[in-house]
Design a protein around this motif. Structure first.
Motif, PDB file in Angstrom:
ATOM      1  N   TRP A 116      -3.471  -0.404 -10.980  1.00  0.00           N
ATOM      2  CA  TRP A 116      -2.753  -1.484 -10.304  1.00  0.00           C
ATOM      3  C   TRP A 116      -2.373  -2.592 -11.287  1.00  0.00           C
ATOM      4  O   TRP A 116      -1.291  -3.172 -11.192  1.00  0.00           O
ATOM      5  CB  TRP A 116      -3.585  -2.055  -9.165  1.00  0.00           C
ATOM      6  CG  TRP A 116      -2.979  -3.315  -8.607  1.00  0.00           C
ATOM      7  CD1 TRP A 116      -3.413  -4.588  -8.793  1.00  0.00           C
ATOM      8  CD2 TRP A 116      -1.810  -3.394  -7.791  1.00  0.00           C
ATOM      9  NE1 TRP A 116      -2.587  -5.464  -8.143  1.00  0.00           N
ATOM     10  CE2 TRP A 116      -1.598  -4.762  -7.524  1.00  0.00           C
ATOM     11  CE3 TRP A 116      -0.923  -2.451  -7.273  1.00  0.00           C
ATOM     12  CZ2 TRP A 116      -0.529  -5.211  -6.747  1.00  0.00           C
ATOM     13  CZ3 TRP A 116       0.146  -2.895  -6.506  1.00  0.00           C
ATOM     14  CH2 TRP A 116       0.327  -4.255  -6.250  1.00  0.00           C
ATOM     15  N   SER A 120       1.374  -3.868 -11.465  1.00  0.00           N
ATOM     16  CA  SER A 120       1.733  -5.232 -11.070  1.00  0.00           C
ATOM     17  C   SER A 120       2.181  -6.073 -12.255  1.00  0.00           C
ATOM     18  O   SER A 120       3.143  -6.848 -12.149  1.00  0.00           O
ATOM     19  CB  SER A 120       0.557  -5.898 -10.360  1.00  0.00           C
ATOM     20  OG  SER A 120      -0.566  -5.995 -11.210  1.00  0.00           O
ATOM     21  N   TRP A 223       1.130  -7.236  -1.818  1.00  0.00           N
ATOM     22  CA  TRP A 223       1.285  -5.810  -2.097  1.00  0.00           C
ATOM     23  C   TRP A 223      -0.060  -5.192  -2.473  1.00  0.00           C
ATOM     24  O   TRP A 223      -0.352  -4.053  -2.113  1.00  0.00           O
ATOM     25  CB  TRP A 223       2.291  -5.618  -3.231  1.00  0.00           C
ATOM     26  CG  TRP A 223       2.862  -4.234  -3.334  1.00  0.00           C
ATOM     27  CD1 TRP A 223       2.380  -3.111  -2.743  1.00  0.00           C
ATOM     28  CD2 TRP A 223       4.021  -3.840  -4.065  1.00  0.00           C
ATOM     29  NE1 TRP A 223       3.162  -2.019  -3.062  1.00  0.00           N
ATOM     30  CE2 TRP A 223       4.183  -2.447  -3.875  1.00  0.00           C
ATOM     31  CE3 TRP A 223       4.941  -4.516  -4.862  1.00  0.00           C
ATOM     32  CZ2 TRP A 223       5.218  -1.729  -4.457  1.00  0.00           C
ATOM     33  CZ3 TRP A 223       5.981  -3.808  -5.446  1.00  0.00           C
ATOM     34  CH2 TRP A 223       6.112  -2.428  -5.247  1.00  0.00           C
ATOM     35  N   THR A 227      -2.181  -2.037  -0.392  1.00  0.00           N
ATOM     36  CA  THR A 227      -2.448  -0.776  -1.086  1.00  0.00           C
ATOM     37  C   THR A 227      -3.921  -0.450  -0.920  1.00  0.00           C
ATOM     38  O   THR A 227      -4.739  -0.700  -1.821  1.00  0.00           O
ATOM     39  CB  THR A 227      -2.073  -0.903  -2.576  1.00  0.00           C
ATOM     40  OG1 THR A 227      -0.734  -1.392  -2.693  1.00  0.00           O
ATOM     41  CG2 THR A 227      -2.172   0.439  -3.280  1.00  0.00           C
ATOM     42  N   SER A 229      -5.641   2.141  -1.148  1.00  0.00           N
ATOM     43  CA  SER A 229      -6.274   3.096  -2.050  1.00  0.00           C
ATOM     44  C   SER A 229      -7.026   2.401  -3.176  1.00  0.00           C
ATOM     45  O   SER A 229      -7.831   3.026  -3.864  1.00  0.00           O
ATOM     46  CB  SER A 229      -5.224   4.036  -2.652  1.00  0.00           C
ATOM     47  OG  SER A 229      -4.235   3.310  -3.364  1.00  0.00           O
ATOM     48  N   LEU A 245       1.171   5.796   4.478  1.00  0.00           N
ATOM     49  CA  LEU A 245       0.883   4.889   3.366  1.00  0.00           C
ATOM     50  C   LEU A 245       1.501   5.328   2.035  1.00  0.00           C
ATOM     51  O   LEU A 245       1.842   4.468   1.214  1.00  0.00           O
ATOM     52  CB  LEU A 245      -0.628   4.725   3.208  1.00  0.00           C
ATOM     53  CG  LEU A 245      -1.291   3.752   4.178  1.00  0.00           C
ATOM     54  CD1 LEU A 245      -2.805   3.779   4.032  1.00  0.00           C
ATOM     55  CD2 LEU A 245      -0.764   2.334   3.953  1.00  0.00           C
ATOM     56  N   ASN A 248       4.459   3.575   0.371  1.00  0.00           N
ATOM     57  CA  ASN A 248       4.211   2.526  -0.604  1.00  0.00           C
ATOM     58  C   ASN A 248       3.937   3.223  -1.941  1.00  0.00           C
ATOM     59  O   ASN A 248       2.906   3.869  -2.091  1.00  0.00           O
ATOM     60  CB  ASN A 248       3.012   1.682  -0.174  1.00  0.00           C
ATOM     61  CG  ASN A 248       2.518   0.749  -1.255  1.00  0.00           C
ATOM     62  OD1 ASN A 248       3.152   0.557  -2.294  1.00  0.00           O
ATOM     63  ND2 ASN A 248       1.362   0.143  -1.021  1.00  0.00           N
ATOM     64  N   ALA A 250       2.880   2.389  -4.778  1.00  0.00           N
ATOM     65  CA  ALA A 250       1.645   2.045  -5.474  1.00  0.00           C
ATOM     66  C   ALA A 250       0.449   2.770  -4.869  1.00  0.00           C
ATOM     67  O   ALA A 250      -0.499   3.116  -5.581  1.00  0.00           O
ATOM     68  CB  ALA A 250       1.417   0.533  -5.434  1.00  0.00           C
ATOM     69  N   HIS A 251       0.459   3.011  -3.568  1.00  0.00           N
ATOM     70  CA  HIS A 251      -0.687   3.613  -2.897  1.00  0.00           C
ATOM     71  C   HIS A 251      -0.981   5.011  -3.444  1.00  0.00           C
ATOM     72  O   HIS A 251      -2.094   5.295  -3.912  1.00  0.00           O
ATOM     73  CB  HIS A 251      -0.444   3.686  -1.389  1.00  0.00           C
ATOM     74  CG  HIS A 251      -1.511   4.397  -0.636  1.00  0.00           C
ATOM     75  ND1 HIS A 251      -2.690   3.801  -0.269  1.00  0.00           N
ATOM     76  CD2 HIS A 251      -1.592   5.685  -0.178  1.00  0.00           C
ATOM     77  CE1 HIS A 251      -3.454   4.656   0.372  1.00  0.00           C
ATOM     78  NE2 HIS A 251      -2.808   5.817   0.447  1.00  0.00           N
ATOM     79  N   SER A 274       4.895   9.199  -3.009  1.00  0.00           N
ATOM     80  CA  SER A 274       4.948   7.920  -3.712  1.00  0.00           C
ATOM     81  C   SER A 274       5.829   8.000  -4.954  1.00  0.00           C
ATOM     82  O   SER A 274       6.588   7.073  -5.258  1.00  0.00           O
ATOM     83  CB  SER A 274       3.543   7.472  -4.099  1.00  0.00           C
ATOM     84  OG  SER A 274       2.772   7.152  -2.963  1.00  0.00           O
TER      85      SER A 274
END
Length: 300
Positions: A116, A120, A223, A227, A229, A245, A248, A250-251, A274
């Motif tokens: 992440w 990000s 966000w 997420t 996960s 999900l 998304n 990122a998930h 994803s």
């Protein structure tokens, strides 16, 4: 884009007599470099490849600036995922009991936070990169896409540093990756494409409307909490949530990074959905960036 240049000539050696330029034939015109707007919907990747050295040095510059005059240096690359892991492990794992049934919950969270943090930070840096390089954009021509894409290199540098700590933690907890570790480069590539696509799109939007800079700040925070996960095992999610999900990006990619790094069953559905959504966002972002980049120097 049409670029026409004369063949470069070698500089004279020291002590040699200066060489007079070749005379231009009567009626002939001197060589010109013509830069014209292209008609492509997407950026010209061949042109970007010709400027690959610029892309490398932009990324190297950002790495140096990021850790210049800092006490901890590259230690800051692991500070964010490590601090977030501590908060989640304490409040969600111990107090809320979310980590019940998860073996080595701190390691579980840290592996997700490493992915992440790369995602990000790349989105945030790429989104602000064009405005931050205002003077460079208004003075010289080069593919504008090189600026937001160079932030991926900074994110990859941080990812490598954080992954070394992740490997050390996995060895400490006795977690050994399985065959899925071979998928790690593919997962990182999908993360980079998705993060760069979102960042490129936002960079063009921020040039047109500065309000997006303020939306970006709390939008990335929301966000993260959207997420699950990162902090909830897939078994704790219902079938409907597991089906929706992955929309998304990122998930599914964060979960795939953890599964590839630490072992365990690989969720191909979440990863495929994803990755597909992230790729679609990247294509849309590149198309919008291409359409608006010709006006950056005037708007910025």
């Amino acid at each position: 884009m049409v670029v026409s240049d004369a063949e470069p000539k070698a500089a004279p050696a020291p002590g040699d007599a200066p060489v007079a330029p070749a005379p231009i034939a009567p009626g002939a015109e001197p060589p010109l470099s013509v830069i014209e707007p292209g008609t492509r919907t997407l950026p010209d990747l061949r042109e970007l490849w010709r400027y690959r050295e610029l892309l490398f040095f932009l990324a190297l510059r950002d790495v140096k600036i990021r850790y210049k005059q800092t006490v901890f240096g590259v230690g800051w690359a692991v500070a964010q995922p490590l601090a977030t892991m501590g908060v989640f492990a304490l409040f969600l794992g111990r107090i809320a009991g979310v980590g019940a049934g998860v073996e080595h919950y701190p390691l579980f969270v840290f592996a997700g936070m490493v992915a992440w943090a790369f995602f990000s930070n790349t989105v945030t840096s790429a989104a602000n990169s064009v405005v931050a390089n205002e003077r460079l954009i208004t003075k010289v021509y080069f593919p504008r896409l090189a600026i937001p894409l160079s932030t991926v290199g900074v994110g990859l540098f941080d990812l490598v540093i954080a992954s070394l700590l992740l490997a050390a933690m996995a060895a400490w907890f006795g977690a050994a990756p399985g065959w899925s570790v071979l998928l790690l480069p593919l997962v990182v590539l999908a993360l980079a494409v998705s993060a760069a696509g979102v960042g490129v799109l936002l960079s063009a939007l921020i040039v047109a409307q500065r309000d997006f800079r303020f939306v970006l700040g709390f939008g990335v925070q929301l966000w993260m909490f959207a997420t699950p996960s990162l902090y909830v095992p897939a078994e704790a999610l219902g079938p409907r949530a597991q089906a929706l999900l992955p929309l998304n990006p990122a998930h599914g990619l964060v979960a795939a990074f953890r599964q590839a790094a630490l072992g365990g069953p690989f969720d191909w559905y979440a990863f495929a959905v994803s990755a597909a959504v992230g790729t679609a966002v990247a294509v849309a972002g590149l198309a919008y960036f291409r359409r608006t980049e010709r006006s950056f120097a005037d708007t910025i």
